[in-house]
Write an enzyme that holds these catalytic residues in place. Sequence first.
Site, mmCIF file in Angstrom:
data_model
loop_
_atom_site.group_PDB
_atom_site.id
_atom_site.type_symbol
_atom_site.label_atom_id
_atom_site.label_comp_id
_atom_site.label_asym_id
_atom_site.label_seq_id
_atom_site.Cartn_x
_atom_site.Cartn_y
_atom_site.Cartn_z
ATOM 1 N N GLU A 164 3.555 -6.391 -17.264
ATOM 2 C CA GLU A 164 2.641 -5.929 -16.210
ATOM 3 C C GLU A 164 1.182 -5.955 -16.668
ATOM 4 O OE1 GLU A 164 4.540 -2.020 -15.647
ATOM 5 O OE2 GLU A 164 2.659 -1.108 -16.277
ATOM 6 N N ASN B 79 -6.889 -1.173 -12.389
ATOM 7 C CA ASN B 79 -6.851 0.291 -12.429
ATOM 8 C C ASN B 79 -7.795 0.874 -13.483
ATOM 9 O OD1 ASN B 79 -5.831 2.604 -11.336
ATOM 10 N ND2 ASN B 79 -3.757 2.361 -12.141
ATOM 11 N N GLU C 18 9.219 -4.582 -7.653
ATOM 12 C CA GLU C 18 8.912 -3.144 -7.673
ATOM 13 C C GLU C 18 8.249 -2.737 -6.354
ATOM 14 O OE1 GLU C 18 6.335 -1.851 -10.866
ATOM 15 O OE2 GLU C 18 6.316 0.220 -10.138
ATOM 16 N N TYR D 299 4.521 10.501 -18.838
ATOM 17 C CA TYR D 299 4.037 9.416 -17.974
ATOM 18 C C TYR D 299 5.062 9.141 -16.876
ATOM 19 C CZ TYR D 299 7.520 6.476 -20.174
ATOM 20 O OH TYR D 299 8.712 5.960 -20.610
ATOM 21 N N ASP E 151 11.453 2.561 -17.543
ATOM 22 C CA ASP E 151 10.167 2.102 -18.069
ATOM 23 C C ASP E 151 9.819 2.907 -19.326
ATOM 24 O OD1 ASP E 151 7.640 1.126 -18.448
ATOM 25 O OD2 ASP E 151 6.878 1.636 -16.457
ATOM 26 N N ARG F 38 7.146 -9.546 -15.811
ATOM 27 C CA ARG F 38 6.616 -8.594 -14.817
ATOM 28 C C ARG F 38 5.226 -8.948 -14.298
ATOM 29 N NH1 ARG F 38 7.894 -4.523 -12.714
ATOM 30 N NH2 ARG F 38 6.467 -2.984 -13.593
ATOM 31 N N ARG G 130 14.324 2.879 -10.555
ATOM 32 C CA ARG G 130 13.846 3.069 -11.921
ATOM 33 C C ARG G 130 13.788 4.569 -12.154
ATOM 34 N NH1 ARG G 130 8.313 0.358 -13.267
ATOM 35 N NH2 ARG G 130 7.527 2.158 -12.156
ATOM 36 N N HIS H 250 7.108 2.262 -21.042
ATOM 37 C CA HIS H 250 5.642 2.301 -21.006
ATOM 38 C C HIS H 250 5.001 2.102 -22.380
ATOM 39 C CE1 HIS H 250 2.097 3.071 -18.524
ATOM 40 N NE2 HIS H 250 2.930 2.852 -17.536
ATOM 41 N N GLU I 216 12.112 -1.538 -19.542
ATOM 42 C CA GLU I 216 10.789 -2.146 -19.316
ATOM 43 C C GLU I 216 9.781 -1.757 -20.387
ATOM 44 O OE1 GLU I 216 9.571 -1.391 -15.321
ATOM 45 O OE2 GLU I 216 7.458 -1.246 -15.847
ATOM 46 N N ASP J 120 -1.301 0.592 -7.679
ATOM 47 C CA ASP J 120 -2.578 -0.093 -7.930
ATOM 48 C C ASP J 120 -2.530 -1.574 -7.549
ATOM 49 O OD1 ASP J 120 -0.951 0.625 -10.289
ATOM 50 O OD2 ASP J 120 -2.272 -0.672 -11.441
ATOM 51 N N TRP K 37 -0.578 4.312 -24.058
ATOM 52 C CA TRP K 37 -0.222 4.864 -22.766
ATOM 53 C C TRP K 37 0.595 3.831 -22.038
ATOM 54 C CZ3 TRP K 37 -0.573 4.527 -17.362
ATOM 55 C CH2 TRP K 37 -0.087 5.669 -16.707
ATOM 56 N N HIS L 244 5.336 -6.570 -10.935
ATOM 57 C CA HIS L 244 4.766 -5.224 -10.959
ATOM 58 C C HIS L 244 4.335 -4.865 -9.526
ATOM 59 C CE1 HIS L 244 1.351 -2.588 -12.884
ATOM 60 N NE2 HIS L 244 2.410 -1.862 -12.595
ATOM 61 N N HIS M 51 10.733 3.904 -7.710
ATOM 62 C CA HIS M 51 10.425 4.662 -8.920
ATOM 63 C C HIS M 51 10.870 6.103 -8.665
ATOM 64 C CE1 HIS M 51 7.940 5.548 -12.494
ATOM 65 N NE2 HIS M 51 7.484 6.604 -11.854
HETATM 66 C C1 CS2 Z 1 4.027 1.436 -14.254
HETATM 67 C C2 CS2 Z 1 2.685 1.603 -13.574
HETATM 68 O O1 CS2 Z 1 4.810 0.688 -12.162
HETATM 69 C C3 CS2 Z 1 4.905 0.568 -13.373
HETATM 70 O O2 CS2 Z 1 5.691 -0.170 -13.902
HETATM 71 O O3 CS2 Z 1 4.018 0.974 -15.545
HETATM 72 O O4 CS2 Z 1 2.722 2.844 -12.933
HETATM 73 C C4 CS2 Z 1 1.449 1.527 -14.471
HETATM 74 O O5 CS2 Z 1 1.331 2.643 -15.276
HETATM 75 C C5 CS2 Z 1 0.212 1.394 -13.615
HETATM 76 O O6 CS2 Z 1 0.377 0.362 -12.702
HETATM 77 C C6 CS2 Z 1 -1.007 1.194 -14.483
HETATM 78 O O7 CS2 Z 1 -2.082 0.758 -13.737
HETATM 79 MG MG MG Z 2 5.705 -0.299 -15.999
#
Ligand code: CS2
Ligand code: MG
Length: 402
Positions: A262, A37, A339, A159, A210, A283, A147, A212, A236, A316, A402, A312, A122
């Site tokens: 991830e 990504n 996921e 986010y 999550d 993950r 989630r 993040h 997560e 993406d 991030w 994960h 999600h």
């Molecule tokens: C996130 C993702 O799905 C997840 O767990 O953390 O949306 C993540 O931000 C993206 O895959 C980043 O490329």
């Molecule tokens: Mg994540």
Amino acid sequence: MKITNAFVNITSPGRNFVTLKIETDEGIFGLGDGTLNGRELAVASYLTEHVLPCIIGRDPFQSEDIWQYLYRGAYWRRGPVTMAAIGAVDVALWDIKGKALNTPVYNLLGGKSRDGLLAYAHCTGKDIDHTLEDVALHKEMGFKAVRVQSGIPGLSTTYGIAKGTGRYEPAERGLPSEHQWSTEMYLRHVPQLFARVRETFGEELHLLHDCHHRLTPIEAGRLGKELEPFHLFWMEDPTPAELQEGFKIIRQHTTTPIAVGEVFNTIWDAHDLIRNQFIDYIRMTPVHSGGLTHLKKVADFAELYHVRTGCHGATDMSPVTIAAALHFDTAVHNFGIQELMPHTDETNAVFPHQYRFKDGMMFPGDAPGLGVDLDEALAAKYPYLRAYLPINRKLDGTLTDW
Ligand code: CS2
Ligand code: MG
């Protein structure tokens, strides 16, 4: 059998994907995903310039030797670009092997260990009420695990939250946008969110969250402790994991299960976390961790320490990676959860696939290989468009994770 040709396809049916196609002298081809990504063209160039010329003429059944050739042979090991490129080659080879042997890839990884794969959605909303609506919608769709994320009062952006009524897509076209962050506001908000979710939906629904990578270990310990009454399936990415021993602090303070990985590329990113039993779920997913060959070794190592898998599966991960993950999930003993963040209809049309979702579970299908195709003519209608993940700043302007 010999590899005769290999090329990279870049397409953007709603978001960018890098797909590798490997062709053989027996007319069988395999697909691999190399999508990273916001750094897509780096993997495409790594493959085209440095990897593909070296694999022409090799026997695609020698996936272990080709993996070692690309990993050890290059001298420069690890890293997201290298491992996504190796992952693309490796997954394409397993696809070829499955097709050549007329069997789904899960049969090559140990066969079926279960009938279906628990999947989580999600769920997001700009505030708690909207998030509750999204959870209700996903329950209606059959999900048994969700989630849960929500906008944070006082912050203009958070986010993981869908814009408007659209689906959530982490990458944004153009240069990186900037998000706002306040750990104090977040830590005040999240326990209230989970109290409302449990109050509304009861105990049975599996709840995940999550973080993040936003917290320090001690902040994550506090959040995990405050979320204990709501019995999360997992918390997560509580903190960035370069400092693996940081997770010891989280473990000392909470029984909320921890998932991470991830952004990991090899077992060496997770080795200490696993062997010290600091985490409960790993993950990593085929594309970013060197394909099925390496991921299977990670899972087998994790099994020794009661760590389960949770691949994960954000947008993406192309349908090629989702399929590879589902074959892996089907075969490994220590599968935890998968996921599932749905792709756009355009993406699904470019990558016709056999895998399915039904009643909260996913199924890889029984087609030989991975059971995914690439419609190259349709893919050509969606040229690459530069896109990035956002960046994140604290309220005083400091750049943060991030
Ligand atoms: C996130 C993702 O799905 C997840 O767990 O953390 O949306 C993540 O931000 C993206 O895959 C980043 O490329
Ligand atoms: Mg994540």
